[in-house]
Scaffold this motif. Structure first.
Motif, short mmCIF file in Angstrom:
data_model
loop_
_atom_site.label_atom_id
_atom_site.label_comp_id
_atom_site.label_asym_id
_atom_site.label_seq_id
_atom_site.Cartn_x
_atom_site.Cartn_y
_atom_site.Cartn_z
N GLY A 2 0.80 -1.22 0.00
CA GLY A 2 0.00 0.00 0.00
C GLY A 2 0.83 1.27 0.00
N GLY A 3 0.18 2.31 0.39
CA GLY A 3 0.81 3.64 0.46
C GLY A 3 0.08 4.64 -0.40
N PRO A 4 0.43 4.77 -1.65
CA PRO A 4 1.56 4.09 -2.30
C PRO A 4 2.90 4.59 -1.76
N GLN A 19 -3.06 -4.77 -0.63
CA GLN A 19 -3.44 -4.19 0.66
C GLN A 19 -3.50 -2.68 0.50
N SER A 20 -4.67 -2.12 0.79
CA SER A 20 -4.90 -0.68 0.74
C SER A 20 -4.67 -0.14 -0.67
N TRP A 21 -3.72 0.78 -0.86
CA TRP A 21 -3.42 1.21 -2.25
C TRP A 21 -3.14 0.01 -3.14
N GLY A 22 -2.47 -1.03 -2.60
CA GLY A 22 -2.17 -2.22 -3.40
C GLY A 22 -3.44 -2.88 -3.91
N LEU A 81 -14.94 8.42 -1.36
CA LEU A 81 -15.58 7.69 -0.25
C LEU A 81 -14.58 7.46 0.88
N TRP A 82 -13.32 7.23 0.53
CA TRP A 82 -12.27 7.12 1.56
C TRP A 82 -12.22 8.41 2.37
N ARG A 83 -12.20 9.53 1.66
CA ARG A 83 -12.04 10.82 2.34
C ARG A 83 -13.21 11.11 3.26
N VAL A 96 6.61 9.33 -3.28
CA VAL A 96 5.45 8.79 -4.01
C VAL A 96 4.18 9.05 -3.22
N TYR A 97 4.24 8.79 -1.91
CA TYR A 97 3.06 8.98 -1.07
C TYR A 97 2.61 10.45 -1.07
N HIS A 98 3.56 11.36 -0.88
CA HIS A 98 3.19 12.78 -0.82
C HIS A 98 2.64 13.27 -2.15
N ASP A 151 -10.99 -0.23 10.87
CA ASP A 151 -10.15 0.14 9.72
C ASP A 151 -10.41 1.57 9.26
N GLU A 152 -9.33 2.24 8.88
CA GLU A 152 -9.49 3.56 8.24
C GLU A 152 -10.15 3.39 6.87
N ALA A 153 -10.09 2.19 6.34
CA ALA A 153 -10.87 1.85 5.13
C ALA A 153 -12.27 1.49 5.64
N1 LIG Z 1 -2.54 2.82 3.27
C1 LIG Z 1 -2.93 3.04 2.12
O1 LIG Z 1 -2.42 2.47 1.08
C2 LIG Z 1 -3.98 4.07 1.90
C3 LIG Z 1 -4.87 3.89 0.68
C4 LIG Z 1 -5.30 5.28 0.36
C5 LIG Z 1 -4.41 6.20 1.11
N2 LIG Z 1 -3.34 5.35 1.72
#
Ligand SMILES: N=C(O)[C@@H]1CCCN1
Length: 307
Positions: free
Chosen positions: A32-34, A103-106, A135-137, A204-206, A244-246
């Protein structure tokens, strides 16, 4: 693996030849992350106990793969990571027979892969994955508003001032992460390793997300797959933690729109049920994958019985 923008690091638990010989479809794990490298997902390698090959890799720009902190921000696109994924599948010789666990972004990346209906994709596991960033936000905003008032005030103040790199913001953000990212203390070494590498280079994340999980200002801010999920035609297992934050609102479309998708919620977990409820997670995924192997799952059942 060498690519047009640099090297993609990967590791294989087990053997692709043994996997093939036993009729066990290789599993590719998407972090994830990305930009949050694979280490925190390493315990998923135990799914290789039956002889299934399990491949982890660090997507370009993070972990043990080539970092490009000075690249044009426009480099970091979904298509870049889809091309990398396709190239890795071809490099490993598994384009014609693979399963993915994102997982997450993945999971977002796995979904982008699946909606293109690749012939060799056998099944998909989406862990803690939003089907839509709007929807995440809205979901993380609801969770944020349940934080202690003084924590919210620190977050609001630094985001307004553009000082989200401050230690005070990081400390306040940790209050959110302690509730909705990982509810285990201390962090296991593999999780700490992912955080350490991510903190060394969060480029990448930022670029794609922004300052934090709940302040999404990056290029993925409006990403959504909701209107494309009906084209997913592979067996899909959708997982999330109760805390979960998701949130249910951003994960729910997978269960509603992907034909035959199975949903499983882990009651004691937040964003990392593969760590917070490792045994239950592994059993759920192992059973699901085995059901879609050529061998029909006998190897997984005997491996589980032998524990
Ligand atoms: N942990 C993650 O990959 C999440 C997915 C959307 C923002 N970061």
């Amino acid at each position: 693996m060498e690519g047009p923008h640099g090297r993609t690091w990967y590791r294989i638990t087990g053997s692709l030849d043994v996997s093939r010989a036993r009729g066990l479809t290789p599993l590719l794990v998407l972090h994830g992350g990305p930009g949050f490298p694979h280490d925190y997902l390493l315990n998923i390698a135990r799914l290789g106990e039956t002889g299934r090959a399990v491949v982890h890799y660090d997507q370009l720009g993070c972990g043990r793969s080539t970092h490009l902190p000075d690249a044009d921000p426009g480099l970091w696109t979904v298509d870049l990571f889809l091309d990398e994924l396709d190239a890795l599948l071809a490099h490993l010789g598994i384009s014609g027979n693979h399963t993915v666990l994102g997982q997450s972004w993945g999971g977002m990346l796995a979904t982008e892969h699946a909606v293109r209906r690749p012939a060799g994709l056998r099944a998909m596991v989406l862990a803690d994955t939003p089907a839509s960033m709007p929807l995440w936000r809205s979901g993380v905003e609801r969770l944020r508003r349940a934080l202690p008032r003084e924590v919210q005030e620190v977050l609001d103040r630094h985001e307004a001032a553009g000082t989200t790199g401050s230690p005070e913001y990081a400390k306040a953000a940790q209050a959110f992460y302690d509730r909705h990212l990982l509810r285990v203390r201390p962090y296991p070494p593999e999780v700490a390793a992912s955080f350490a590498r991510w903190e060394e280079d969060p480029t990448v994340y930022h670029t794609m997300i922004g300052p934090s999980e709940f302040d999404v200002t990056g290029t993925l801010r409006d990403w959504s797959a909701v209107d494309r999920l009906a084209s997913v035609s592979v067996p899909s297992l959708v997982l999330r933690g109760e805390h979960d934050e998701a949130t249910p609102e951003c994960v729910g479309p997978f269960a509603e729109c992907v034909a035959g998708a199975q949903m499983r919620v882990f009651p004691e977990s937040s964003h990392m049920p593969h760590i917070e409820e490792a045994g239950a997670f592994r059993d759920a995924v192992g059973t699901f994958l085995a059901r879609h192997d050529a061998g029909g799952g006998s190897l997984w059942r005997s491996a589980r019985a032998g524990r």
